[in-house]
Design a protein around this motif. Structure first.
Motif, mmCIF file in Angstrom:
data_model
loop_
_atom_site.group_PDB
_atom_site.id
_atom_site.type_symbol
_atom_site.label_atom_id
_atom_site.label_comp_id
_atom_site.label_asym_id
_atom_site.label_seq_id
_atom_site.Cartn_x
_atom_site.Cartn_y
_atom_site.Cartn_z
ATOM 1 N N ALA A 199 0.827 -1.212 0.000
ATOM 2 C CA ALA A 199 0.000 0.000 0.000
ATOM 3 C C ALA A 199 0.861 1.261 0.000
ATOM 4 C CB ALA A 199 -0.928 -0.006 1.209
ATOM 5 N N THR A 200 2.021 1.177 -0.641
ATOM 6 C CA THR A 200 2.934 2.332 -0.675
ATOM 7 C C THR A 200 3.405 2.653 -2.092
ATOM 8 O OG1 THR A 200 4.787 0.834 -0.280
ATOM 9 C CG2 THR A 200 3.808 1.904 1.638
ATOM 10 N N VAL A 201 3.012 1.851 -3.081
ATOM 11 C CA VAL A 201 3.627 1.972 -4.395
ATOM 12 C C VAL A 201 2.857 2.881 -5.348
ATOM 13 C CG1 VAL A 201 4.667 -0.308 -4.209
ATOM 14 C CG2 VAL A 201 2.396 -0.082 -5.214
ATOM 15 N N ALA A 202 1.658 3.269 -4.998
ATOM 16 C CA ALA A 202 0.830 4.041 -5.919
ATOM 17 C C ALA A 202 0.694 5.484 -5.450
ATOM 18 C CB ALA A 202 -0.544 3.400 -6.039
ATOM 19 N N THR A 203 0.209 6.336 -6.366
ATOM 20 C CA THR A 203 -0.147 7.696 -5.970
ATOM 21 C C THR A 203 -1.512 7.674 -5.305
ATOM 22 O OG1 THR A 203 -1.289 8.181 -8.042
ATOM 23 C CG2 THR A 203 1.106 8.557 -7.979
ATOM 24 N N LYS A 204 -1.885 8.793 -4.693
ATOM 25 C CA LYS A 204 -3.147 8.845 -3.976
ATOM 26 C C LYS A 204 -4.321 8.511 -4.895
ATOM 27 C CE LYS A 204 -5.055 11.573 -0.205
ATOM 28 N NZ LYS A 204 -4.859 12.772 0.626
ATOM 29 N N GLN A 205 -4.296 9.027 -6.125
ATOM 30 C CA GLN A 205 -5.395 8.788 -7.043
ATOM 31 C C GLN A 205 -5.460 7.323 -7.497
ATOM 32 O OE1 GLN A 205 -4.011 11.849 -6.750
ATOM 33 N NE2 GLN A 205 -6.065 12.399 -6.022
ATOM 34 N N ASP A 206 -4.321 6.645 -7.467
ATOM 35 C CA ASP A 206 -4.316 5.242 -7.882
ATOM 36 C C ASP A 206 -5.088 4.352 -6.905
ATOM 37 O OD1 ASP A 206 -2.827 5.702 -10.165
ATOM 38 O OD2 ASP A 206 -0.919 5.452 -9.125
ATOM 39 N N PHE A 207 -5.317 4.838 -5.697
ATOM 40 C CA PHE A 207 -6.047 4.046 -4.709
ATOM 41 C C PHE A 207 -7.560 4.253 -4.809
ATOM 42 C CE2 PHE A 207 -1.886 4.367 -2.460
ATOM 43 C CZ PHE A 207 -1.635 3.011 -2.359
ATOM 44 N N ALA A 208 -8.020 5.120 -5.694
ATOM 45 C CA ALA A 208 -9.463 5.314 -5.870
ATOM 46 C C ALA A 208 -10.092 4.006 -6.329
ATOM 47 C CB ALA A 208 -9.723 6.421 -6.884
ATOM 48 N N GLY A 209 -11.147 3.585 -5.637
ATOM 49 C CA GLY A 209 -11.825 2.345 -5.974
ATOM 50 C C GLY A 209 -11.113 1.099 -5.509
ATOM 51 N N ALA A 210 -10.010 1.267 -4.762
ATOM 52 C CA ALA A 210 -9.211 0.119 -4.322
ATOM 53 C C ALA A 210 -9.640 -0.343 -2.941
ATOM 54 C CB ALA A 210 -7.731 0.487 -4.303
ATOM 55 N N ILE A 211 -9.317 -1.596 -2.647
ATOM 56 C CA ILE A 211 -9.488 -2.156 -1.304
ATOM 57 C C ILE A 211 -8.101 -2.288 -0.687
ATOM 58 C CG2 ILE A 211 -10.208 -4.167 0.038
ATOM 59 C CD1 ILE A 211 -12.362 -4.680 -2.048
ATOM 60 N N VAL A 212 -7.959 -1.707 0.498
ATOM 61 C CA VAL A 212 -6.686 -1.705 1.220
ATOM 62 C C VAL A 212 -6.920 -2.375 2.563
ATOM 63 C CG1 VAL A 212 -4.796 -0.284 2.089
ATOM 64 C CG2 VAL A 212 -6.126 0.496 0.110
ATOM 65 N N ILE A 213 -6.047 -3.294 2.958
ATOM 66 C CA ILE A 213 -6.190 -3.999 4.232
ATOM 67 C C ILE A 213 -4.968 -3.733 5.096
ATOM 68 C CG2 ILE A 213 -6.458 -6.250 5.348
ATOM 69 C CD1 ILE A 213 -7.915 -7.229 2.904
ATOM 70 N N GLY A 214 -5.214 -3.356 6.337
ATOM 71 C CA GLY A 214 -4.133 -3.092 7.279
ATOM 72 C C GLY A 214 -4.547 -3.467 8.691
ATOM 73 N N PRO A 215 -3.601 -3.522 9.619
ATOM 74 C CA PRO A 215 -3.953 -3.806 11.013
ATOM 75 C C PRO A 215 -4.805 -2.683 11.578
ATOM 76 C CG PRO A 215 -1.666 -3.109 10.836
ATOM 77 C CD PRO A 215 -2.168 -3.274 9.436
ATOM 78 N N PRO A 216 -5.686 -2.983 12.528
ATOM 79 C CA PRO A 216 -6.594 -1.950 13.054
ATOM 80 C C PRO A 216 -5.875 -0.699 13.545
ATOM 81 C CG PRO A 216 -7.278 -4.110 13.795
ATOM 82 C CD PRO A 216 -5.966 -4.309 13.099
ATOM 83 N N SER A 217 -4.708 -0.856 14.154
ATOM 84 C CA SER A 217 -3.996 0.312 14.676
ATOM 85 C C SER A 217 -3.595 1.277 13.572
ATOM 86 C CB SER A 217 -2.758 -0.133 15.450
ATOM 87 O OG SER A 217 -1.891 -0.892 14.607
ATOM 88 N N ALA A 218 -3.342 0.756 12.371
ATOM 89 C CA ALA A 218 -2.887 1.610 11.267
ATOM 90 C C ALA A 218 -3.986 2.545 10.773
ATOM 91 C CB ALA A 218 -2.385 0.746 10.119
#
Length: 337
Positions: A223-242
């Motif tokens: 979840a670090t390789v794209a620009t902010k706009q590249d995450f539009a419509g994406a599903i991102v999974i992280g630990p709850p604390s993040a």
């Protein structure tokens, strides 16, 4: 007639087996331990020797380092190991990868320590295997009648509907690093989501471990390789604390979701600022707990931790002697701290 306490008894360090001289899921370093699964409140480092499934040993090595115990012994599901005069067999618990119930037999007495478990299907691990026993030792994390978890397929469908409704936003899903994150990924794949799923760095090593053990997670990306706009419509999974720190700011107007059995409690969802609560649990709900006890009909039910009183009362009303152990050191939350 042998009393169950002669085979297993609660101590400040956890359940102890005197004739086998070992502990099950001890809460402090001991000479000999049997570990049911890799979550940190059950699997601790520093023991002299650890018996567990090969998957649980791999998880412990990944989390604590290769020297997490003085010695290890892998016991695949169904293989019986002797500890002095006691037989120990590990059978599936359906909780996370490698999770097991410890079936302990001695002089005709059978006691089953379930560890943490659930009864519904999970694509990342074998299902719970019921074992007839004289004493069944259960958790009760969701041991109240109010906790009845919906089908996980319906919760995943809610997530995908939200993604379709808000294509300009990212969907940020909080899921615990061991078990829950991989299960959510697999459920998304089963629901037809074929696009890359972006993951927080804290999940990468455990995701690889799952894949090394034959669990196909499909295409993943940091979840670090794209620009902010590249995450539009994406599903991102992280630990709850993040979800609460600066990491989450890199995504465009994220819909914050959280996968947990506790999301059934609206106050908890509001407290976390969760816009899309997903009731997905790796623990048995009330119906699963009571159905399991009713199916096994053990001579006694011991309850280790969680909402013990309600389950003990239900058991007594159904003719099964029950005892709350009130063991200290096990989380009654789902979070793997």
């Amino acid at each position: 007639m042998i009393k169950p306490e002669a085979l297993l008894r609660p101590t400040p360090a956890g359940l102890y087996c005197p004739p086998g001289d070992f502990y099950i899921d001890p809460t402090r370093p001991v000479d000999r331990a049997v570990v049911t699964h890799g979550h940190s409140d059950h699997a601790r480092s520093g023991h002299g020797a650890v018996l567990a499934t090969p998957e649980t040993l791999a998880i412990m090595a990944e989390r604590y380092g290769a020297d997490f115990a003085g010695a290890t012994e892998a016991a695949p599901y169904g293989q019986t190991v002797r500890r002095d005069d006691v037989e120990v067999t590990l059978v599936p618990a359906g909780h996370v990868l490698g999770s097991a119930q410890a079936v302990v037999r001695w002089k005709g007495l059978t006691m089953v320590v379930s560890g943490d478990y659930k009864r519904r299907r999970d694509p990342t691990c074998p299902p719970f295997e019921p074992v007839p026993c004289d004493v069944f030792i259960t958790e009760a994390t969701f041991g109240l009648p109010v906790f009845r978890h919906p089908p996980d397929s319906g919760e995943i469908a809610r997530l995908l509907r939200s993604v379709a409704q808000f294509p300009e936003r990212s969907h940020l899903v909080g899921a615990y690093a061991l078990g829950k994150a991989q299960r959510v990924i697999c459920l998304l794949r089963e629901a037809g989501w074929e696009k890359p799923i972006f993951v927080h760095g804290a999940l990468e090593r455990l995701n690889k471990l799952y894949e090394d053990h034959g669990i196909d997670l499909g295409p993943l990306a940091p979840a670090t390789v794209a620009t902010k706009q590249d995450f539009a419509g994406a599903i991102v999974i992280g630990p709850p604390s993040a979800l609460q720190d600066r990491w989450s700011r890199r995504f465009p107007d994220p819909v914050q979701a959280f996968a947990s059995g506790w999301m059934q409690v609206r106050a908890r969802a509001r407290q976390r600022g969760t816009e899309l609560p997903l009731v997905i649990s790796d623990h048995a709900d009330w119906d699963e707990l009571t159905a399991t006890v009713d199916e096994l009909r053990p001579g006694e039910l011991w309850i280790t931790h969680g909402r013990e009183e309600a389950l003990a009362r239900w058991s007594e009303l159904h003719g099964i002697k029950a005892r709350a152990l009130a063991l200290v050191g096990y989380d009654d939350d789902e979070e793997d701290g």
